[in-house]
Enzyme design. Structure first.
Site, PDB file in Angstrom:
ATOM      1  CB  CYS A  32     -30.418 -38.872 -19.090  1.00 14.28           C
ATOM      2  SG  CYS A  32     -31.825 -38.428 -20.139  1.00 14.28           S
ATOM      3  CB  CYS A  35     -35.679 -38.883 -17.360  1.00 13.30           C
ATOM      4  SG  CYS A  35     -35.141 -39.959 -18.700  1.00 13.30           S
ATOM      5  CG  ASP A 438     -13.549 -28.577   7.689  1.00  9.54           C
ATOM      6  OD1 ASP A 438     -14.091 -27.769   8.463  1.00  9.54           O
ATOM      7  OD2 ASP A 438     -13.089 -29.671   8.051  1.00  9.54           O
ATOM      8  CG  ASP A 635     -11.953 -34.103   8.013  1.00  9.18           C
ATOM      9  OD1 ASP A 635     -12.636 -33.088   8.290  1.00  9.18           O
ATOM     10  OD2 ASP A 635     -11.258 -34.709   8.850  1.00  9.18           O
ATOM     11  CG  ASP A 639     -16.650 -30.551   6.509  1.00  5.85           C
ATOM     12  OD1 ASP A 639     -16.907 -29.412   6.931  1.00  5.85           O
ATOM     13  OD2 ASP A 639     -15.696 -31.235   6.917  1.00  5.85           O
TER      14      ASP A 639
END
Length: 747
Positions: A32, A35, A438, A635, A639
């Site tokens: 997690c 840690c 974008d 997309d 990006d």
């Protein structure tokens, strides 16, 4: 995702290419965010060392004030209780990561299946049976046989995680799970061993908690695997081999063996293997994956080309300037990897609660037992009261409060065409105050289209037929758009001969009467323009249109203006976000004129154009620094870093796999309105989570004092646990009724 530590996030791709006094390590044993924080804390105690741990990729980047020392860094990580190996070769490291993830996923899947099979019979004990007391529907010996493997075999990972947390001076959810289930199991085992039929057993409580948490861990590992796949997808953009000229001979060699200064030959239709400078040849190159520019870019001697981009229609001979880790695509990979090193807010909250809750419950149980013992009224009753405190504090409802809402919400989201990666993304989406969009493929359709045409006043059919013949003979995206437009206008291609593609310029052919026709840019066709044509071109250029001319013997017969059209749903999507109080900014690599036109049509006032991938990350980081909770929608591979750097990344399913893998939420319909739907659903989910947490803590707040006063038998404590679980699950199921508020929505 939310990772903007200034020491680690590159401010520019070019800076990412610079050598750094740091090393990267694969880390094993993490469970997690606590840690990761512990490793950073332990490594940071070493003079001259600092670390950033990426939980998503299970790696640690250690920075050194002086010369890098791998052995020293590994020793520090091992002192924190974890394993570490130096990462040397990117390809080999990615393969090792994939193998390690596959093994971990297989192991936790096996543990969950075993736990689920053994727990199902015990679930019957949580139901009310007429004439049967709690825990007696199955003989106690069989209950012990079923629950013990779940507790100590399937649940062994929680004991390991709890040991690491306690050894590091903290307490996480593993401590809470290990403590609560161990008390329930141990108490039940002692009662069973002593044949105390007057006391109840709670084997089913421990088993159910472990099984449900294992299911959550399984989902978490799958999400991590998808996050790491984004980097693998970026790597796959670069071809495995390169065609180089050495000693006058053209050879196909592994791309890893190419060195700066080598001459690399790239044929039409091939991906460019290295960063380079064009020495001979002319062509057009699709750089949309790196720059966001939707239209191919003309390349001639002296122009720069980049690894992973696609050569269209000419042969290029290039001099390699950057190979392997020194390419821009590799720099973007590092940007994505570092931006993905985020802290999941749900887990961080759970760890903070656990750090206080666990010692508090222990203290209450101890005080309860001591008070009854010292009071000498009924020490045995004090023991039962202390056990009741621990049983009712077992985190069954607490563990279900968030996952139950997330499971229902993500299922409903999938029905709406919204794929959510994990609970953290959905929770954070509820708090979004700003969305960066974008342009290409997000606000727009992502491919060029003819938006205006000028034809001569005379033989318009002739002009259209000539243009149709030339456009139909080319595979260039601009030609394909013109050909499609002319087909829709029923243009019949003219008979032409000697058709030739002029690299970087356009198409040329001979008409039946010997005249020469060309289709290409204004400069390439040397178009002779009339005054009206010149005025139209000036307007088109001001609007950021791409202009293609068709000429016959140098005289212009047709002019085409092309652009990447706005999606029909984009203006409504922007308006929905505005009504929800979410600000909108456009971030694009395209030209300012084109960006301004698209933004105006979409209703966006904040426009930032001409941005490289790293500059998009800077823009997202700046918005976050101003106090905004930022979502990013895109997309393409260009990006990916910004999607990872944002608090929540939204990817269009019509775009690249890399964008979808780097993002937190994927919009399957490519519809900008789905971002508003996702935020609305996230807000509804967060309300359910808060209600569920109120249920979960409410039972503890009411039940623990009653248990401490011996007014709540452990049997009723177990029943209260079951009731709290039913409450949170039932409340979460109400999310199945969610419908977006927009009036034109159809389920």
């Amino acid at each position: 995702m939310n990772y903007t530590r200034p020491g680690y996030m590159f401010r520019d791709v070019d800076r990412a290419l610079e050598p750094q006094a740091r090393l990267e390590f694969s880390v094993t044993g993490m469970t997690c965010a606590a840690c990761a924080a512990r490793i950073e804390r332990v490594v940071g105690r070493e003079p001259g060392l600092s670390a950033h741990v990426n939980v998503a990729t299970e790696t640690a980047t250690v920075a050194f004030d002086g010369a890098p020392d791998a052995a020293r860094a590994i020793s520090a990580i091992e002192r924190a209780g974890y394993g570490a190996t130096l990462r040397r070769d990117p390809a080999a490291d990615r393969a090792a990561d994939a193998q390690r993830r596959a093994k971990a996923l297989a192991a936790i899947r096996r543990d969950f299946i075993v736990a689920a099979v053994l727990t199902v019979p015990l679930l019957a004990l949580m139901l009310p049976w007429p004439g049967v007391e709690h825990g007696e529907a199955i003989p106690r010996g069989w209950q012990w046989l079923l629950a013990t493997p779940v507790q100590f075999w399937a649940g062994r990972r929680f004991y390991v995680g709890a040991w690491h947390a306690l050894r590091g001076g903290g307490a996480n959810m593993d401590v809470l799970i290990a403590l609560g289930t161990s008390v329930a199991w141990l108490y039940s085992a002692v009662v069973t061993a002593l044949n105390r039929d007057d006391l109840h057993v709670y084997f089913e409580s421990a088993a159910v908690v472990i099984t449900l948490v294992l299911l959550g861990k399984l989902i978490e590992l799958r999400a991590k695997a998808r996050a790491s796949a984004a980097l693998e997808g970026l790597a796959r953009l670069v071809p495995k081999t390169a065609r180089v000229i050495r000693d006058g001979t053209t050879l196909d060699v592994a791309v890893e063996t190419v060195v700066a200064g080598d001459l690399v030959v790239v044929r039409a239709g091939e991906a460019i293997p290295v960063d380079a400078i064009v020495r001979t040849g002319a062509s057009s190159v699709d750089e949309s994956l790196l720059t966001g520019e939707s239209l191919p870019v003309a390349k001639s001697p002296g122009a720069k080309v980049y690894a992973g981009t696609q050569n269209h229609d000419g042969v290029l001979t290039c001099e390699a300037t950057g190979v392997g880790a020194a390419t821009r695509i590799a720099a973007i990979m590092r940007l994505v990897g570092e931006a993905q090193g985020s802290r999941a807010p749900v887990q961080a909250l759970a760890d903070r609660v656990s750090a206080v809750f666990v010692p508090t419950v222990l203290a209450i149980a101890a005080v309860t037992f001591a008070a009854w013992w010292l009071g000498a009224t009924d020490p045995q009753r004090g023991l039962v009261a202390a056990v009741a405190v621990l049983v009712i504090a077992c985190p069954c409802a607490l563990g279900l409060a968030t996952p139950s809402a997330i499971v229902v919400a993500t299922g409903r989201a999938a029905e709406l065409g919204i794929l959510v990666r994990d609970a953290a993304a959905l929770q954070t989406a509820a708090s979004l105050t700003h969305v960066a969009l974008d342009k290409t493929g997000t606000l727009t359709a992502g491919k060029p289209d003819v938006v205006d045409v000028r034809l001569p006043p005379g033989d318009r059919a002739f002009a259209m037929s000539v243009a149709a013949a030339l456009a139909g003979a080319s595979t260039h995206p601009l030609s394909a758009a013109i050909a499609a437009h002319l087909r829709s206008a029923s243009a019949v291609p003219a008979d032409v001969g000697n058709v030739a593609s002029i690299a970087g310029q356009g198409m040329r052919a001979a008409l039946g009467d010997g005249r020469i026709a060309m289709l290409g840019s204004l400069a390439a066709t040397a178009s002779a323009l009339g005054e009206d044509d010149a005025d139209a071109i000036t307007r088109w250029q001001a609007d950021g249109r791409t202009i293609v001319a068709c000429t016959v013997n140098g005289a212009t017969v047709a002019l085409f203006a092309l652009a990447d059209p706005l999606r029909m749903s984009s203006p409504e999507g922007v308006a929905l976000l505005a009504r929800m109080g979410v600000g909108v900014t456009m971030l694009t690599g395209d030209h300012a004129a084109t960006a301004a036109r698209i933004a105006a049509d979409a209703g966006i006032s904040d426009v930032r154009a001409g941005l490289s991938p790293a500059r998009k990350v800077e823009a997202v980081t700046a918005l976050k620094a101003g106090g905004a909770v930022v979502g990013m929608a895109g997309d393409g591979a260009n990006d990916a870093a910004a999607l990872a750097a944002a608090d929540v990344g939204f990817a269009m399913a019509s775009g690249t796999d890399i964008a979808a893998q780097a993002a937190d939420i994927t919009l399957m319909h490519g519809d900008l309105r789905a971002i508003a739907d996702a935020i609305e659903l996230a807000r509804a989910t967060l309300r359910k989570i808060r209600q569920n947490l109120a249920f979960a803590f409410g039972y503890n707040v009411l039940g623990i004092p009653l248990a401490a006063m011996a007014l709540l038998d452990p049997m009723f404590a177990g029943a209260a646990m079951a009731a709290s679980s039913i409450s949170v699950v039932g409340n979460a199921l109400l999310l199945r009724r969610f419908r977006p508020a927009r009036t034109n929505f159809k389920s």
